[in-house]
Design a protein around this motif. Sequence first.
Motif, PDB file in Angstrom:
ATOM      1  N   THR A 120     -27.960  -4.288   9.822  1.00  0.00           N
ATOM      2  CA  THR A 120     -27.315  -4.061   8.247  1.00  0.00           C
ATOM      3  C   THR A 120     -29.382  -4.864   7.665  1.00  0.00           C
ATOM      4  O   THR A 120     -29.730  -4.972   8.636  1.00  0.00           O
ATOM      5  CB  THR A 120     -26.814  -5.495   7.605  1.00  0.00           C
ATOM      6  N   ALA A 159     -21.674  -9.916   9.648  1.00  0.00           N
ATOM      7  CA  ALA A 159     -22.359  -7.994   8.845  1.00  0.00           C
ATOM      8  C   ALA A 159     -21.164  -7.526   7.986  1.00  0.00           C
ATOM      9  O   ALA A 159     -21.765  -6.599   7.113  1.00  0.00           O
ATOM     10  CB  ALA A 159     -22.420  -6.881  10.026  1.00  0.00           C
ATOM     11  N   LEU A 178     -21.364  -6.389   4.194  1.00  0.00           N
ATOM     12  CA  LEU A 178     -21.314  -4.922   3.853  1.00  0.00           C
ATOM     13  C   LEU A 178     -20.876  -4.590   2.612  1.00  0.00           C
ATOM     14  O   LEU A 178     -20.158  -4.017   1.924  1.00  0.00           O
ATOM     15  CB  LEU A 178     -20.599  -4.011   5.169  1.00  0.00           C
TER      16      LEU A 178
END
Length: 142
Positions: free
Chosen positions: A5, A137, A141
């Motif tokens: 990421t 992650a 996100l």
Amino acid sequence: ALEITAKDCQWRSKTATGWSAVDASQQLLSPDADGDHMTGMEVDGKNHIKFLMKEAQGSWQDLGNLSVRCKPGHFLNTKLSMPQRYIHLVGGQLGGHREGKKDSQTVLMQGAAQQGRTDQEFRASKAWLDLGGSAEADFYLK
């Protein structure tokens, strides 16, 4: 499995015990149902990954390359490429564009209209964690 990421631009690989950072160049192999290593990824530093497949004679074949540019906290850009000898086997964004514009769509990107191809059959509507990604992650996100 691998993930990255723009939070910290750190590649992570999924292991039996969780997720761990990929710090150096290394080859990550994926066993099939019989336990044979037939596919894998070769991580070359922080910005290049080769997708590999084992051939019948045992040598590894390069199937594709993923190039990544990442600035922590800002952006993550990727480019996926394949050797020309495999292009006829794929469609969507990687495949040839001979069949016309039936799966194209025009999108507005940074004030300019651009024509692009989409792979709707691969669209994922689930959360990253539900797809097998890490909790860290998934949180980033969202």
